[in-house]
Design an enzyme around this catalytic site. Structure first.
Site, mmCIF file in Angstrom:
data_model
loop_
_atom_site.group_PDB
_atom_site.id
_atom_site.type_symbol
_atom_site.label_atom_id
_atom_site.label_comp_id
_atom_site.label_asym_id
_atom_site.label_seq_id
_atom_site.Cartn_x
_atom_site.Cartn_y
_atom_site.Cartn_z
ATOM 1 N N ARG A 1 -3.125 -8.346 13.114
ATOM 2 C CA ARG A 1 -3.388 -7.352 12.136
ATOM 3 C C ARG A 1 -4.227 -8.029 10.943
ATOM 4 O O ARG A 1 -5.220 -7.432 10.247
ATOM 5 C CB ARG A 1 -2.169 -6.666 11.728
ATOM 6 C CG ARG A 1 -1.690 -5.687 12.844
ATOM 7 C CD ARG A 1 -0.003 -5.623 12.459
ATOM 8 N NE ARG A 1 0.091 -4.301 11.301
ATOM 9 C CZ ARG A 1 1.320 -4.437 10.875
ATOM 10 N NH1 ARG A 1 2.205 -5.186 10.969
ATOM 11 N NH2 ARG A 1 1.522 -3.384 9.885
ATOM 12 N N LYS B 1 0.832 -1.090 -0.016
ATOM 13 C CA LYS B 1 0.022 0.047 0.224
ATOM 14 C C LYS B 1 0.914 1.200 0.025
ATOM 15 O O LYS B 1 0.552 2.252 -0.910
ATOM 16 C CB LYS B 1 -0.773 -0.124 1.439
ATOM 17 C CG LYS B 1 -2.592 0.187 1.028
ATOM 18 C CD LYS B 1 -3.171 0.137 2.396
ATOM 19 C CE LYS B 1 -2.557 -0.441 3.568
ATOM 20 N NZ LYS B 1 -2.599 -0.001 4.574
ATOM 21 N N ARG C 1 9.453 -2.944 13.027
ATOM 22 C CA ARG C 1 8.407 -2.513 13.982
ATOM 23 C C ARG C 1 7.852 -3.579 14.963
ATOM 24 O O ARG C 1 7.657 -4.823 14.414
ATOM 25 C CB ARG C 1 7.182 -1.943 12.942
ATOM 26 C CG ARG C 1 7.484 -0.716 12.383
ATOM 27 C CD ARG C 1 6.357 -0.592 11.151
ATOM 28 N NE ARG C 1 4.969 -0.942 11.476
ATOM 29 C CZ ARG C 1 4.255 -0.546 10.589
ATOM 30 N NH1 ARG C 1 4.431 0.044 9.383
ATOM 31 N NH2 ARG C 1 2.753 -0.831 11.001
ATOM 32 N N ARG D 1 10.385 -7.264 6.767
ATOM 33 C CA ARG D 1 10.393 -5.738 6.689
ATOM 34 C C ARG D 1 11.004 -4.961 7.502
ATOM 35 O O ARG D 1 11.165 -5.337 8.983
ATOM 36 C CB ARG D 1 9.082 -5.216 6.465
ATOM 37 C CG ARG D 1 8.837 -3.853 6.318
ATOM 38 C CD ARG D 1 7.508 -3.586 5.964
ATOM 39 N NE ARG D 1 6.598 -3.126 6.963
ATOM 40 C CZ ARG D 1 5.157 -3.008 6.851
ATOM 41 N NH1 ARG D 1 4.574 -2.482 5.911
ATOM 42 N NH2 ARG D 1 4.420 -2.645 7.776
ATOM 43 N N ARG E 1 -10.592 1.475 7.786
ATOM 44 C CA ARG E 1 -10.256 -0.043 7.927
ATOM 45 C C ARG E 1 -11.533 -0.854 8.283
ATOM 46 O O ARG E 1 -11.297 -2.118 8.641
ATOM 47 C CB ARG E 1 -9.365 -0.313 8.908
ATOM 48 C CG ARG E 1 -7.821 -0.046 8.572
ATOM 49 C CD ARG E 1 -6.711 -0.113 9.841
ATOM 50 N NE ARG E 1 -5.634 -0.890 9.702
ATOM 51 C CZ ARG E 1 -4.452 -0.259 9.306
ATOM 52 N NH1 ARG E 1 -4.455 0.903 9.060
ATOM 53 N NH2 ARG E 1 -3.451 -0.706 9.095
HETATM 54 P P1 AMP Z 1 -0.283 0.491 9.311
HETATM 55 O O1 AMP Z 1 0.938 1.466 9.387
HETATM 56 O O2 AMP Z 1 -1.345 1.110 8.386
HETATM 57 O O3 AMP Z 1 0.032 -0.836 9.137
HETATM 58 O O4 AMP Z 1 -0.970 0.744 10.931
HETATM 59 C C1 AMP Z 1 -0.285 0.443 11.982
HETATM 60 C C2 AMP Z 1 -1.140 0.345 13.220
HETATM 61 O O5 AMP Z 1 -1.890 1.673 13.397
HETATM 62 C C3 AMP Z 1 -2.432 -0.494 12.943
HETATM 63 O O6 AMP Z 1 -2.277 -1.803 13.538
HETATM 64 C C4 AMP Z 1 -3.495 0.212 14.161
HETATM 65 O O7 AMP Z 1 -3.169 -0.179 15.459
HETATM 66 C C5 AMP Z 1 -3.115 1.880 14.006
HETATM 67 N N1 AMP Z 1 -4.158 2.044 12.731
HETATM 68 C C6 AMP Z 1 -3.772 2.556 11.487
HETATM 69 N N2 AMP Z 1 -4.858 3.216 10.896
HETATM 70 C C7 AMP Z 1 -5.924 2.723 11.773
HETATM 71 C C8 AMP Z 1 -7.213 3.044 11.650
HETATM 72 N N3 AMP Z 1 -7.975 3.445 10.526
HETATM 73 N N4 AMP Z 1 -8.056 2.400 12.644
HETATM 74 C C9 AMP Z 1 -7.612 2.028 13.704
HETATM 75 N N5 AMP Z 1 -6.237 1.968 14.130
HETATM 76 C C10 AMP Z 1 -5.362 2.140 12.828
#
Ligand code: AMP
Length: 209
Positions: free
Chosen positions: A164, A13, A153, A122, A88
């Site tokens: 996730r 993404k 991370r 990653r 999400r």
């Molecule tokens: P990402 O970097 O997009 O994989 O997001 C990492 C983490 O941030 C996710 O596992 C959630 O804990 C939080 N997060 C990111 N976007 C959202 C969202 N739209 N709603 C809730 N939590 C989010």
């Protein structure tokens, strides 16, 4: 253009978003990145956000939606944006629909086994944000752009990855149904360039409509 990118963590993404940013001059709004910055703050909110992120759980809507609304009110969003990581869930999509109309949704598809493989390897640069992986020849643990030691991370570790992906699997179908014919599906099984090509053609068409 107001775009939403859907895709599991590790599906490519972020990389796709960067290509779109380059050609279409739109800001990329990654809720994951914004929330990670908040999680670093020495505050109750920071602590709360960090505790959800660490376990790969969704940060509650009250927090995430406020954060998003605040970001969307900035001047660079006036001509559109790419939402990377929001919505999400169906509920988040409904909240978003109250404040804006989305023009198109790009949904990235990739086999879950391949996603896990990509996520565990990653690595991220804490300084410039570059993303690399441990699988290629010449990988030495340092950022290829600024030579800073890379890190993994917390939520790219196996238990959090599982959580996730579970969250993603539960929510993706209702989201796709919600957006209906605004959705453009693309596979990211090939190279980043191969993934981007059909998306670029689609977006050029949308822009000229
Ligand atoms: P990402 O970097 O997009 O994989 O997001 C990492 C983490 O941030 C996710 O596992 C959630 O804990 C939080 N997060 C990111 N976007 C959202 C969202 N739209 N709603 C809730 N939590 C989010």
């Amino acid at each position: 253009m107001k775009l939403v990118l859907l895709g599991a963590a590790g599906s490519g993404k972020g990389t796709l978003a960067k290509n779109i940013v380059k050609d279409f001059n739109l800001p990329q709004l990654s809720t994951g990145d914004i929330l990670r910055e908040i999680a670093k703050e020495n505050s109750k909110l920071g602590e709360t956000v960090a505790s959800y992120q660490k376990e790969g759980k969704l940060v509650p809507d009250e927090i995430t939606f406020e954060v998003l609304k605040n970001r969307l009110s900035k001047n660079d969003c006036l001509n559109g944006y790419i939402l990377d990581g929001y919505p999400r869930t169906l509920n988040q999509a409904k909240l978003l629909a109250k404040i804006t109309d989305i023009d198109a949704v790009i949904s990235i598809e990739l086999d879950l086994d391949e996603i896990v493989k990509r996520l565990v390897s990653r690595r991220n640069c804490p300084k410039c944000g570059e993303i690399d992986n441990t699988n290629h020849e010449g990988y030495n643990g340092l950022c290829r752009k600024c030579q800073t030691p890379l890190f993994q991370r917390d939520d790219d570790k196996p238990d959090a990855i599982k959580a996730r992906l579970e969250v993603y699997k539960q929510n993706i179908t209702p989201l796709i149904n919600f957006y209906g014919d605004k959705v453009f599906v693309v596979s990211s099984a090939g190279s980043p360039e191969e993934t981007y090509k059909p998306v670029k053609t689609f977006l050029e068409g949308l822009k000229n409509e």
